[in-house]
Scaffold this motif. Structure first.
Motif, PDB file in Angstrom:
ATOM      1  N   ARG A  52       0.830  -1.207   0.000  1.00 32.49           N
ATOM      2  CA  ARG A  52       0.000   0.000   0.000  1.00 32.49           C
ATOM      3  C   ARG A  52       0.866   1.259   0.000  1.00 32.49           C
ATOM      4  NH1 ARG A  52      -4.198  -2.326   4.529  1.00 32.49           N
ATOM      5  NH2 ARG A  52      -5.479  -3.588   3.098  1.00 32.49           N
ATOM      6  N   ILE A  53       1.981   1.213   0.734  1.00 31.98           N
ATOM      7  CA  ILE A  53       2.903   2.355   0.712  1.00 31.98           C
ATOM      8  C   ILE A  53       3.489   2.538  -0.685  1.00 31.98           C
ATOM      9  CG2 ILE A  53       5.099   3.201   1.604  1.00 31.98           C
ATOM     10  CD1 ILE A  53       4.433   1.823   4.253  1.00 31.98           C
ATOM     11  N   ALA A  54       3.891   1.438  -1.305  1.00 28.73           N
ATOM     12  CA  ALA A  54       4.438   1.513  -2.668  1.00 28.73           C
ATOM     13  C   ALA A  54       3.388   2.037  -3.640  1.00 28.73           C
ATOM     14  CB  ALA A  54       4.938   0.146  -3.101  1.00 28.73           C
ATOM     15  N   GLN A  55       2.138   1.655  -3.430  1.00 28.48           N
ATOM     16  CA  GLN A  55       1.060   2.147  -4.289  1.00 28.48           C
ATOM     17  C   GLN A  55       0.894   3.656  -4.141  1.00 28.48           C
ATOM     18  OE1 GLN A  55      -3.096   1.416  -3.161  1.00 28.48           O
ATOM     19  NE2 GLN A  55      -3.351   0.369  -5.140  1.00 28.48           N
ATOM     20  N   ALA A  56       0.943   4.166  -2.890  1.00 30.81           N
ATOM     21  CA  ALA A  56       0.813   5.606  -2.664  1.00 30.81           C
ATOM     22  C   ALA A  56       1.981   6.365  -3.284  1.00 30.81           C
ATOM     23  CB  ALA A  56       0.729   5.883  -1.163  1.00 30.81           C
ATOM     24  N   GLN A  57       3.181   5.825  -3.166  1.00 28.10           N
ATOM     25  CA  GLN A  57       4.337   6.462  -3.786  1.00 28.10           C
ATOM     26  C   GLN A  57       4.194   6.504  -5.300  1.00 28.10           C
ATOM     27  OE1 GLN A  57       7.452   3.972  -2.166  1.00 28.10           O
ATOM     28  NE2 GLN A  57       7.911   5.420  -0.502  1.00 28.10           N
ATOM     29  N   ALA A  58       3.703   5.426  -5.880  1.00 29.13           N
ATOM     30  CA  ALA A  58       3.540   5.386  -7.328  1.00 29.13           C
ATOM     31  C   ALA A  58       2.479   6.371  -7.800  1.00 29.13           C
ATOM     32  CB  ALA A  58       3.175   3.966  -7.768  1.00 29.13           C
ATOM     33  N   ARG A  59       1.408   6.541  -7.037  1.00 25.99           N
ATOM     34  CA  ARG A  59       0.384   7.514  -7.399  1.00 25.99           C
ATOM     35  C   ARG A  59       0.947   8.930  -7.356  1.00 25.99           C
ATOM     36  NH1 ARG A  59      -4.627   5.002  -3.858  1.00 25.99           N
ATOM     37  NH2 ARG A  59      -5.313   3.436  -5.405  1.00 25.99           N
ATOM     38  N   ALA A  60       1.755   9.231  -6.320  1.00 24.74           N
ATOM     39  CA  ALA A  60       2.364  10.558  -6.228  1.00 24.74           C
ATOM     40  C   ALA A  60       3.311  10.799  -7.394  1.00 24.74           C
ATOM     41  CB  ALA A  60       3.108  10.697  -4.902  1.00 24.74           C
ATOM     42  N   ALA A  61       4.053   9.744  -7.781  1.00 24.70           N
ATOM     43  CA  ALA A  61       4.980   9.883  -8.910  1.00 24.70           C
ATOM     44  C   ALA A  61       4.228  10.147 -10.207  1.00 24.70           C
ATOM     45  CB  ALA A  61       5.841   8.629  -9.035  1.00 24.70           C
ATOM     46  N   ALA A 110       3.276   2.958 -15.517  1.00 22.32           N
ATOM     47  CA  ALA A 110       3.587   1.528 -15.463  1.00 22.32           C
ATOM     48  C   ALA A 110       3.978   1.111 -14.049  1.00 22.32           C
ATOM     49  CB  ALA A 110       4.712   1.205 -16.445  1.00 22.32           C
ATOM     50  N   ALA A 111       4.737   1.968 -13.351  1.00 27.40           N
ATOM     51  CA  ALA A 111       5.114   1.664 -11.973  1.00 27.40           C
ATOM     52  C   ALA A 111       3.887   1.596 -11.068  1.00 27.40           C
ATOM     53  CB  ALA A 111       6.099   2.720 -11.459  1.00 27.40           C
ATOM     54  N   LEU A 112       2.899   2.463 -11.325  1.00 29.51           N
ATOM     55  CA  LEU A 112       1.662   2.415 -10.546  1.00 29.51           C
ATOM     56  C   LEU A 112       0.894   1.122 -10.835  1.00 29.51           C
ATOM     57  CD1 LEU A 112      -0.442   3.628  -8.672  1.00 29.51           C
ATOM     58  CD2 LEU A 112      -1.368   4.907 -10.634  1.00 29.51           C
ATOM     59  N   ASP A 113       0.866   0.713 -12.105  1.00 25.20           N
ATOM     60  CA  ASP A 113       0.207  -0.551 -12.448  1.00 25.20           C
ATOM     61  C   ASP A 113       0.870  -1.723 -11.725  1.00 25.20           C
ATOM     62  OD1 ASP A 113      -1.525   0.799 -14.106  1.00 25.20           O
ATOM     63  OD2 ASP A 113      -0.366   0.414 -15.941  1.00 25.20           O
ATOM     64  N   LEU A 114       2.202  -1.704 -11.662  1.00 21.61           N
ATOM     65  CA  LEU A 114       2.916  -2.775 -10.967  1.00 21.61           C
ATOM     66  C   LEU A 114       2.620  -2.745  -9.471  1.00 21.61           C
ATOM     67  CD1 LEU A 114       4.940  -5.087 -11.007  1.00 21.61           C
ATOM     68  CD2 LEU A 114       6.785  -3.390 -10.806  1.00 21.61           C
ATOM     69  N   ALA A 115       2.559  -1.559  -8.885  1.00 20.87           N
ATOM     70  CA  ALA A 115       2.242  -1.451  -7.455  1.00 20.87           C
ATOM     71  C   ALA A 115       0.831  -1.981  -7.178  1.00 20.87           C
ATOM     72  CB  ALA A 115       2.368  -0.002  -6.999  1.00 20.87           C
ATOM     73  N   ASN A 116      -0.113  -1.653  -8.051  1.00 18.99           N
ATOM     74  CA  ASN A 116      -1.476  -2.169  -7.893  1.00 18.99           C
ATOM     75  C   ASN A 116      -1.505  -3.693  -7.999  1.00 18.99           C
ATOM     76  OD1 ASN A 116      -2.516   0.434  -7.602  1.00 18.99           O
ATOM     77  ND2 ASN A 116      -2.932   0.662  -9.795  1.00 18.99           N
ATOM     78  N   LEU A 117      -0.726  -4.206  -8.966  1.00 18.20           N
ATOM     79  CA  LEU A 117      -0.684  -5.660  -9.167  1.00 18.20           C
ATOM     80  C   LEU A 117      -0.070  -6.362  -7.954  1.00 18.20           C
ATOM     81  CD1 LEU A 117      -1.146  -8.042 -11.102  1.00 18.20           C
ATOM     82  CD2 LEU A 117       1.150  -7.629 -12.014  1.00 18.20           C
ATOM     83  N   ASN A 118       1.016  -5.806  -7.412  1.00 15.43           N
ATOM     84  CA  ASN A 118       1.640  -6.422  -6.239  1.00 15.43           C
ATOM     85  C   ASN A 118       0.705  -6.423  -5.038  1.00 15.43           C
ATOM     86  OD1 ASN A 118       4.034  -6.986  -7.578  1.00 15.43           O
ATOM     87  ND2 ASN A 118       5.013  -5.069  -6.970  1.00 15.43           N
ATOM     88  N   LEU A 119      -0.052  -5.332  -4.875  1.00 11.40           N
ATOM     89  CA  LEU A 119      -1.017  -5.282  -3.774  1.00 11.40           C
ATOM     90  C   LEU A 119      -2.109  -6.334  -3.969  1.00 11.40           C
ATOM     91  CD1 LEU A 119      -2.110  -3.982  -1.211  1.00 11.40           C
ATOM     92  CD2 LEU A 119      -3.283  -2.284  -2.650  1.00 11.40           C
ATOM     93  N   GLU A 120      -2.570  -6.464  -5.201  1.00 15.35           N
ATOM     94  CA  GLU A 120      -3.594  -7.464  -5.489  1.00 15.35           C
ATOM     95  C   GLU A 120      -3.078  -8.875  -5.238  1.00 15.35           C
ATOM     96  OE1 GLU A 120      -6.155  -9.092  -9.348  1.00 15.35           O
ATOM     97  OE2 GLU A 120      -5.105  -7.167  -9.440  1.00 15.35           O
ATOM     98  N   ARG A 121      -1.813  -9.120  -5.591  1.00 16.80           N
ATOM     99  CA  ARG A 121      -1.241 -10.463  -5.444  1.00 16.80           C
ATOM    100  C   ARG A 121      -0.759 -10.754  -4.034  1.00 16.80           C
ATOM    101  NH1 ARG A 121       1.952 -11.068 -11.274  1.00 16.80           N
ATOM    102  NH2 ARG A 121       0.053 -11.468 -12.486  1.00 16.80           N
ATOM    103  N   SER A 122      -0.912  -9.814  -3.114  1.00 16.98           N
ATOM    104  CA  SER A 122      -0.631 -10.125  -1.711  1.00 16.98           C
ATOM    105  C   SER A 122      -1.734 -11.006  -1.128  1.00 16.98           C
ATOM    106  CB  SER A 122      -0.495  -8.835  -0.894  1.00 16.98           C
ATOM    107  OG  SER A 122      -1.731  -8.133  -0.846  1.00 16.98           O
ATOM    108  N   ILE A 123      -2.849 -11.118  -1.851  1.00 22.07           N
ATOM    109  CA  ILE A 123      -3.923 -12.042  -1.477  1.00 22.07           C
ATOM    110  C   ILE A 123      -3.840 -13.226  -2.430  1.00 22.07           C
ATOM    111  CG2 ILE A 123      -6.407 -12.348  -1.200  1.00 22.07           C
ATOM    112  CD1 ILE A 123      -6.658  -9.363  -0.760  1.00 22.07           C
ATOM    113  N   ILE A 124      -3.463 -14.391  -1.928  1.00 18.45           N
ATOM    114  CA  ILE A 124      -3.263 -15.572  -2.773  1.00 18.45           C
ATOM    115  C   ILE A 124      -4.555 -16.367  -2.799  1.00 18.45           C
ATOM    116  CG2 ILE A 124      -2.061 -17.756  -2.983  1.00 18.45           C
ATOM    117  CD1 ILE A 124      -0.442 -14.620  -1.551  1.00 18.45           C
ATOM    118  N   ARG A 125      -5.059 -16.592  -4.011  1.00 18.23           N
ATOM    119  CA  ARG A 125      -6.343 -17.262  -4.193  1.00 18.23           C
ATOM    120  C   ARG A 125      -6.163 -18.620  -4.863  1.00 18.23           C
ATOM    121  NH1 ARG A 125     -10.456 -13.624  -3.308  1.00 18.23           N
ATOM    122  NH2 ARG A 125      -9.827 -11.422  -3.223  1.00 18.23           N
ATOM    123  N   ALA A 126      -7.164 -19.477  -4.685  1.00 16.04           N
ATOM    124  CA  ALA A 126      -7.122 -20.818  -5.263  1.00 16.04           C
ATOM    125  C   ALA A 126      -7.281 -20.738  -6.780  1.00 16.04           C
ATOM    126  CB  ALA A 126      -8.216 -21.684  -4.664  1.00 16.04           C
TER     127      ALA A 126
END
Length: 275
Positions: A52-61, A110-126
């Motif tokens: 979430r911190i990385a996501q906020a940094q990417a949004r500011a960037a 692109a960095a913001l997209d990656l931050a969003n993706l990493n946040l989404e993938r912190s929840i591991i689903r079946a």
């Protein structure tokens, strides 16, 4: 004629080793061992604070890059309208600066997209429907990228591998009906032949240190037929039968296996049920 049969049958299933795509400390495990899950259910959660911190940094960037691009484009457009006052070289320089600012905005996006993706993938689903098996995961464990942490047995992938002697393969064809008698249940499963393996390991084919075949000089007078794997698709499972990968069973294949049994067939079936 009796149907080709073998007592060397095994229930098999695909096992999905679920590994995280991001690293971090596990903070929640909402499943338990041997639980039935469905595709999309949460298996475990990695601490999302850093993401979430990385996501906020990417949004500011992205916001900073967007403002910088607007300024650079405005400067380039103003100098473009001053032809004859501003030199051609200076106009090219400002146009180049605006192009660089546009590329920097693309990179920030692109960095913001990656931050969003990493946040989404912190929840591991079946990834499939199945059963969680041999769960050894605990809250507080550290998850490493690419390291399997949860095994899921895909319930939609069960099949039977029957290992038939090569002398029986001439009467086995793809699509033939099959009957599987599990060791622990009286009611048989029904299915059909999906495929026949086209090769097994030949121990004489292993090369020695010089690259030559290492042929066993001992050849017994009693020659045993090789066992060839035959994949049996499961069509029906009787009520109350619980399939588990690794179960053993007796497999019979062919039209005779699906027909009503005669006296000899019933005797063999009774003997088979007691083996």
């Amino acid at each position: 004629m009796l149907a080709p049969w073998t007592r060397d049958g095994r229930v098999r299933a695909e096992v999905v080793d679920v590994a995280p795509e991001v690293a971090g400390t596990i903070v929640d495990i909402p499943v338990h061992d041997n639980q039935l899950i469905h595709k999309g259910d949460v298996l475990f959660v990695i601490d999302p604070v850093r993401f979430r911190i990385a996501q906020a940094q990417a949004r500011a960037a992205v916001a900073a890059a967007r403002d910088d691009r607007a300024l650079k484009l405005s400067d380039a457009q103003r100098r473009q309208g001053l032809a004859g006052v501003v030199s051609e070289a200076e106009q090219d320089r400002f146009r180049s600066t605006a192009s660089v600012a546009n590329a920097q905005l693309d990179a920030a996006t692109a960095a913001l997209d990656l931050a969003n993706l990493n946040l989404e993938r912190s929840i591991i689903r079946a990834p499939v429907n199945g059963y969680v098996t041999n769960l050894r995961l605990r809250v507080g464990d550290y998850a490493t990228v690419g390291q399997p942490r949860v095994a899921v047995i895909d319930t939609d992938s069960f099949w039977v591998s029957g290992y038939f002697e090569e002398t029986k393969l001439a009467r086995i064809h793809e699509g033939d009906p099959a009957r599987m008698k599990l060791m622990g249940y009286a009611a048989p499963l029904t299915g059909h032949v999906e495929t026949i393996a086209r090769g097994i390991n030949d121990r004489n084919s292993a090369p020695n240190a010089y690259g030559l075949q290492d042929v066993n000089p001992v050849f017994t007078w009693v020659r045993l037929g090789q066992r060839i794997p035959v994949r049996i698709g499961i069509d029906t499972v009787p009520p109350g039968v619980v399939l588990a990968a690794g179960m053993t069973c007796t497999v019979s294949v062919g039209d005779e296996a699906a027909r009503p049994q005669g006296v000899v067939g019933r005797v063999l079936a009774r003997l088979e049920s007691r083996i």
